[in-house]
Write a protein that holds these residues in place. Structure first.
Motif, PDB file in Angstrom:
ATOM      1  N   MET A 219     -11.778 -28.562 -47.511  1.00 49.44           N
ATOM      2  CA  MET A 219     -11.790 -29.472 -46.190  1.00 49.44           C
ATOM      3  C   MET A 219     -11.983 -30.806 -46.597  1.00 49.44           C
ATOM      4  SD  MET A 219     -13.142 -31.034 -43.181  1.00 49.44           S
ATOM      5  CE  MET A 219     -14.708 -31.284 -43.833  1.00 49.44           C
ATOM      6  N   ARG A 220     -13.241 -31.250 -47.344  1.00 57.49           N
ATOM      7  CA  ARG A 220     -13.591 -32.594 -47.859  1.00 57.49           C
ATOM      8  C   ARG A 220     -12.460 -33.035 -48.491  1.00 57.49           C
ATOM      9  NH1 ARG A 220     -19.219 -34.780 -47.477  1.00 57.49           N
ATOM     10  NH2 ARG A 220     -19.437 -34.518 -45.558  1.00 57.49           N
TER      11      ARG A 220
ATOM     12  N   VAL B  22      -9.902 -34.965 -46.798  1.00 56.63           N
ATOM     13  CA  VAL B  22     -10.477 -36.123 -46.391  1.00 56.63           C
ATOM     14  C   VAL B  22     -10.615 -37.548 -47.514  1.00 56.63           C
ATOM     15  CG1 VAL B  22     -12.432 -37.235 -45.519  1.00 56.63           C
ATOM     16  CG2 VAL B  22     -12.041 -35.063 -44.518  1.00 56.63           C
TER      17      VAL B  22
ATOM     18  N   GLU C  57      -8.303 -40.651 -47.740  1.00 55.25           N
ATOM     19  CA  GLU C  57      -8.919 -41.870 -47.870  1.00 55.25           C
ATOM     20  C   GLU C  57      -8.064 -42.738 -48.998  1.00 55.25           C
ATOM     21  OE1 GLU C  57     -11.867 -43.580 -46.713  1.00 55.25           O
ATOM     22  OE2 GLU C  57     -10.935 -42.694 -45.012  1.00 55.25           O
TER      23      GLU C  57
ATOM     24  N   GLU D 180     -20.396 -51.604 -48.759  1.00 53.72           N
ATOM     25  CA  GLU D 180     -21.611 -51.894 -48.253  1.00 53.72           C
ATOM     26  C   GLU D 180     -21.688 -51.269 -46.782  1.00 53.72           C
ATOM     27  OE1 GLU D 180     -21.955 -56.328 -47.870  1.00 53.72           O
ATOM     28  OE2 GLU D 180     -23.602 -55.820 -46.229  1.00 53.72           O
ATOM     29  N   VAL D 181     -20.579 -51.666 -45.956  1.00 51.95           N
ATOM     30  CA  VAL D 181     -20.464 -50.811 -44.685  1.00 51.95           C
ATOM     31  C   VAL D 181     -20.716 -49.483 -44.601  1.00 51.95           C
ATOM     32  CG1 VAL D 181     -19.208 -50.878 -42.567  1.00 51.95           C
ATOM     33  CG2 VAL D 181     -19.168 -52.686 -43.858  1.00 51.95           C
ATOM     34  N   MET D 182     -19.854 -48.864 -45.666  1.00 49.15           N
ATOM     35  CA  MET D 182     -19.775 -47.100 -45.896  1.00 49.15           C
ATOM     36  C   MET D 182     -21.392 -46.758 -46.042  1.00 49.15           C
ATOM     37  SD  MET D 182     -16.688 -46.880 -48.039  1.00 49.15           S
ATOM     38  CE  MET D 182     -14.911 -47.043 -47.334  1.00 49.15           C
TER      39      MET D 182
ATOM     40  N   LEU E 239     -24.117 -48.549 -44.859  1.00 53.02           N
ATOM     41  CA  LEU E 239     -25.082 -48.603 -43.844  1.00 53.02           C
ATOM     42  C   LEU E 239     -24.754 -47.472 -42.788  1.00 53.02           C
ATOM     43  CD1 LEU E 239     -24.943 -52.521 -43.300  1.00 53.02           C
ATOM     44  CD2 LEU E 239     -26.637 -51.019 -43.869  1.00 53.02           C
ATOM     45  N   VAL E 240     -23.500 -46.928 -42.800  1.00 45.72           N
ATOM     46  CA  VAL E 240     -23.219 -45.711 -42.063  1.00 45.72           C
ATOM     47  C   VAL E 240     -23.714 -44.525 -42.351  1.00 45.72           C
ATOM     48  CG1 VAL E 240     -21.160 -44.701 -40.569  1.00 45.72           C
ATOM     49  CG2 VAL E 240     -21.151 -46.914 -41.165  1.00 45.72           C
ATOM     50  N   GLY E 241     -24.279 -44.632 -43.632  1.00 47.17           N
ATOM     51  CA  GLY E 241     -24.681 -43.253 -44.253  1.00 47.17           C
ATOM     52  C   GLY E 241     -23.892 -42.435 -45.018  1.00 47.17           C
ATOM     53  N   ALA E 242     -22.949 -43.096 -45.651  1.00 47.32           N
ATOM     54  CA  ALA E 242     -22.236 -42.366 -46.357  1.00 47.32           C
ATOM     55  C   ALA E 242     -22.851 -41.949 -47.732  1.00 47.32           C
ATOM     56  CB  ALA E 242     -20.778 -43.109 -46.676  1.00 47.32           C
ATOM     57  N   THR E 243     -22.810 -40.887 -48.383  1.00 51.11           N
ATOM     58  CA  THR E 243     -23.437 -40.749 -49.795  1.00 51.11           C
ATOM     59  C   THR E 243     -22.547 -41.413 -50.907  1.00 51.11           C
ATOM     60  OG1 THR E 243     -22.327 -38.545 -49.851  1.00 51.11           O
ATOM     61  CG2 THR E 243     -24.345 -38.323 -48.907  1.00 51.11           C
TER      62      THR E 243
ATOM     63  N   PHE F 159     -19.741 -39.286 -51.546  1.00 49.52           N
ATOM     64  CA  PHE F 159     -18.441 -39.544 -50.240  1.00 49.52           C
ATOM     65  C   PHE F 159     -17.776 -41.000 -50.835  1.00 49.52           C
ATOM     66  CE2 PHE F 159     -16.804 -40.487 -46.037  1.00 49.52           C
ATOM     67  CZ  PHE F 159     -16.601 -39.090 -45.821  1.00 49.52           C
ATOM     68  N   ILE F 160     -18.375 -41.954 -51.157  1.00 49.65           N
ATOM     69  CA  ILE F 160     -17.762 -43.130 -51.231  1.00 49.65           C
ATOM     70  C   ILE F 160     -16.957 -43.296 -52.332  1.00 49.65           C
ATOM     71  CG2 ILE F 160     -18.134 -45.850 -51.272  1.00 49.65           C
ATOM     72  CD1 ILE F 160     -20.600 -45.575 -49.930  1.00 49.65           C
TER      73      ILE F 160
END
Lengths: 298, 238
Positions: free
Chosen positions: A1-2, A5, A9, A205-207, A209-213, A216-217
């Motif tokens: 599933m991941r 994504v 991306e 940076e934004v990613m 802040l949103v709580g991405a590990t 994940f980035i």
């Protein structure tokens, strides 16, 4: 599933940064193209060197009038040198063998039919362990009663020495070129990756802040790197194939049509292509993965 | 919800971000963080989301001690805190819908959950019709609404807003404030750093005032300035 994504991306991101994706792809393309042209060249040169080295043997010509005992004695001398570790191997070439070999080397055998009798002498073909020892070997065999008075023991001292010098130079040049190429490729790829990551600093940076590990980035960028690497490598391989079919193959066909057939070993294009494509993908993945680390410490 | 205990943050020998700050913000509160530039508001917020670590003292957010929290756990902390910034911090090159969806993807939300939750939150902030737009195609107020939507889509227990109305005209600011107020009414703790004197006076919420990194006032149902300081530039009869 991941994974879905991440791939989505990666594709989205490479579309959004077309210029940088293209730059990265072209960079890999150039590096792979250079590497792809270099590997076969290196192998060909190496194989030619080995080939030539094997030809640096000593011919001990035997006069036609030599008795069996004399020839036996000469052979014993060579066996002696073999046990001293100077001679790797030797073989006896009879007059008939010598003619057969010549016949094989000539494309046009008809010239031999003109001969009334076999003018070629029998010989021992002695292959030294190290061509640098040739002079010593020659010294031990010269003057033996079985040896042909005029032809004697033949080895081309000058050719051997010059050849050995050339081999050394070629090796160093090759090594230097390889290093230069590697450094250029690494700098080029590193620079491009830095450029692309710099463009995405804000995004990362934004990613965060949103709580991405971190992973994940990172995954989409790594996948994007693989895609760029693969694309660059595949295009490079296609170009190499075109180069091979269009330029190299006709040329080598032309040189093969000479008097002799040389059996230089070379890497098959398929395995070369496989190595290059794999290298492209790995460089892309590792490059973007590692460079991103600096920006993940937010 | 948020506990600061004797927290200090020193950037350099002459640069103090926060100095011996102790305070306690309860669950469900709406708090204004006021003070001039360089008073430590931004440091306060960066400490809350563990972008930086305190030099001394302990910080607890939602019962979790940030001092002992491992780096690898920070993303999970941030998912439980919604953040809204003066410069919106939207992901460029992504539509409004995708910006909000990203905050859900990060948490491992299913595609079905994303399809349900994003339109829901977009309608809450009044942007139902603009999901397909790019951030650059929106006005400042609309971009800030997207930012609020993204911050709130995970229904965090704490929402931090750093000068959310700093770049907006007064009328648009009211819209954003109403949004934050509604979010607060759902039980989410809201901490908002601001310079907006009028807004603070109008809302009459708890005000925490900082100066040179020190707590100078912590007052409930308060105004931007202390009553005895007198109003500066705004009428007292509001």
């Amino acid at each position: 599933m991941r994974l879905r994504v991440y791939v989505a991306e990666a594709i989205r991101s490479s579309r959004a940064n077309v210029a940088i994706s293209v730059a990265a792809t072209v960079t890999v393309l150039i590096a792979v193209l250079l590497l792809g042209a270099f590997i076969p060249t290196f192998l060909a040169v190496q194989s030619t060197i080995d080939d030539q080295k094997a030809k640096l043997d000593i011919s001990v010509y035997i006069k036609d009038e030599a008795t069996v005992q004399q020839v036996q004695g000469l052979q014993n001398n060579i066996v002696g040198l073999e046990s001293e570790g100077l001679v790797r191997e030797f073989s006896y070439v009879s007059k008939d063998d010598a003619l057969a070999i010549l016949r094989e080397q000539l494309r046009d055998e008809s010239v031999l039919d003109e001969l009334a009798s076999n003018p070629l002498p029998a010989s021992f073909e002695v292959l030294p362990v190290d061509p640098a020892d040739n002079a010593q070997i020659v010294g031990q065999l010269e003057g033996h009663p079985a040896v042909h008075e005029e032809l004697g023991v033949e080895f081309e001292a000058e050719t051997t020495n010059r050849f050995l010098d050339v081999v050394t130079i070629v090796r160093w040049v090759m090594l230097g070129l390889t290093l230069l190429l590697l450094v250029a490729a690494v700098l080029l790829i590193g620079n491009t990756i830095r450029l692309s990551i710099f463009a995405r600093r804000r995004e990362v940076e934004v990613m965060k802040l949103v709580g991405a590990t971190n992973w994940f980035i990172r995954w989409p960028y790594v996948i994007e790197g693989v895609l760029c690497g693969l694309a660059g490598a595949v295009v490079a391989v296609v170009l190499l194939l075109a180069l091979k079919l269009g330029v190299v193959d006709p040329l080598s066909d032309a040189t093969d049509s000479g008097l002799s057939d040389d059996g230089t070993a070379s890497i098959s294009f398929f395995s070369l292509a496989l190595i290059l494509i794999l290298a492209g993908a790995v460089v892309g993945a590792v490059g973007s993965g590692i460079t991103l680390r600096r920006f993940l410490r937010v | 919800m948020v506990v600061f205990d004797e927290v200090r943050k020193i950037y350099g020998p002459d640069s103090v971000g926060i100095d011996r700050l102790s305070l306690n913000i309860e669950h469900g509160e709406f708090v204004f963080l006021v003070g001039p530039s360089g008073s430590g508001k931004s440091t306060f917020i960066r400490l809350l989301i563990k972008e930086i670590d305190p030099t001394e003292g302990t910080i607890t957010v939602g019962g979790r001690n940030l001092n002992t929290m491992r780096r690898s756990k920070v993303p999970y902390l941030r998912r439980s805190i919604g953040c809204v910034f003066q410069d919106y911090k939207l992901l460029p090159g992504r539509s409004v819908y995708d910006n909000v969806a990203y905050a859900l993807q990060v948490t491992g939300e299913s595609p079905r959950g994303i399809k349900r939750k994003v339109p829901e939150i977009l309608s809450l902030v009044g942007l139902s019709e603009k999901g397909g737009r790019m951030p650059t195609e929106l006005s400042g107020g609309e971009q800030q609404r997207v930012s609020v939507a993204r911050a709130f889509v995970n229904h965090p227990r704490l929402l931090i807003a750093d000068e959310p109305t700093g770049n907006l005209d007064p009328e648009t600011s009211i819209g954003i404030m109403q949004l934050l107020y509604r979010i607060n009414r759902t039980g989410t703790t809201v901490i908002m750093a601001t310079h907006d004197r009028e807004m603070v006076d109008k809302m009459q919420m708890r005000v925490i005032a900082l100066e040179d990194g020190r707590l100078v006032r912590d007052q409930r149902q308060a105004r931007y300035a202390r009553a005895d300081e007198g109003p500066v530039g705004s009428s007292p009869a509001r």
